[in-house]
Design a protein around this motif. Structure first.
Motif, mmCIF file in Angstrom:
data_model
loop_
_atom_site.group_PDB
_atom_site.id
_atom_site.type_symbol
_atom_site.label_atom_id
_atom_site.label_comp_id
_atom_site.label_asym_id
_atom_site.label_seq_id
_atom_site.Cartn_x
_atom_site.Cartn_y
_atom_site.Cartn_z
ATOM 1 N N ASN A 61 81.822 -12.079 38.638
ATOM 2 C CA ASN A 61 82.147 -11.312 39.402
ATOM 3 C C ASN A 61 81.923 -9.676 39.190
ATOM 4 O OD1 ASN A 61 84.490 -12.866 40.228
ATOM 5 N ND2 ASN A 61 85.291 -12.824 37.898
ATOM 6 N N THR B 230 91.974 -9.664 48.857
ATOM 7 C CA THR B 230 93.039 -10.295 47.878
ATOM 8 C C THR B 230 93.914 -9.152 47.263
ATOM 9 O OG1 THR B 230 91.482 -10.287 46.234
ATOM 10 C CG2 THR B 230 91.553 -12.073 47.406
ATOM 11 N N MET C 149 90.327 -5.238 46.104
ATOM 12 C CA MET C 149 89.480 -6.406 45.681
ATOM 13 C C MET C 149 89.434 -7.456 46.671
ATOM 14 S SD MET C 149 88.675 -6.101 42.460
ATOM 15 C CE MET C 149 87.932 -7.417 42.088
ATOM 16 N N TRP C 150 88.237 -7.817 46.864
ATOM 17 C CA TRP C 150 87.808 -9.109 48.018
ATOM 18 C C TRP C 150 87.389 -10.196 46.833
ATOM 19 C CZ3 TRP C 150 88.056 -8.094 52.974
ATOM 20 C CH2 TRP C 150 88.419 -6.570 53.513
ATOM 21 N N THR C 151 87.485 -11.122 47.699
ATOM 22 C CA THR C 151 86.999 -12.300 47.058
ATOM 23 C C THR C 151 86.051 -13.195 48.220
ATOM 24 O OG1 THR C 151 88.892 -12.774 45.786
ATOM 25 C CG2 THR C 151 87.746 -14.731 46.139
ATOM 26 N N GLU D 264 84.854 -12.138 42.670
ATOM 27 C CA GLU D 264 85.575 -10.953 43.169
ATOM 28 C C GLU D 264 84.697 -9.452 43.097
ATOM 29 O OE1 GLU D 264 88.521 -10.563 39.854
ATOM 30 O OE2 GLU D 264 90.042 -11.614 41.307
#
Length: 119
Positions: free
Chosen positions: A14, A52, A64-66, A72
């Protein structure tokens, strides 16, 4: 202006919003230790990211993006402004070309363009 060459990643891959050592347990050996960030060269990459949530750091709020592999990616609010005005986002999901940027001591993902070459 200094060119950004590397960004910090944790042991799970991440992107770290703030680079700091992480305390990790090794299940195979039964040991624990502080592990420094994995500094990786910055390059552009193509990914589908899903929004997310949002978080607050020491000095900034961020989203936050996944990605499709479960990694992440933090994003600064100002970079979200550009993303919203430049990309097609459907149900919180966007595909595009991305890079990593830095503001102060913090790191975040930035939208570069759509896979078709727009924006």
């Amino acid at each position: 202006m200094k060119t950004l060459k590397e960004a910090p990643y944790d042991q799970r891959g991440n992107l770290m919003h703030y680079p700091e050592d992480s305390y990790c347990n090794d299940a195979e050996t039964g040991t624990s230790a502080w592990v420094p960030p994995d500094w990786r060269p910055i390059s552009t990459f193509t990914a589908t990211l899903t929004l997310t949530g949002r978080r607050r750091g020491r000095s900034a709020a961020y989203f936050m993006w996944t990605d499709q592999d479960g990694h992440e990616w933090p994003m600064f609010l100002t970079d979200l402004d550009y993303l919203i005005s430049s990309a097609t986002i459907t149900n919180g999901i966007v595909t595009g070309t991305w890079t990593v940027g830095k503001r102060g001591a913090n790191f975040g993902v930035r939208y570069v363009s759509s896979p078709e070459g727009g924006a």
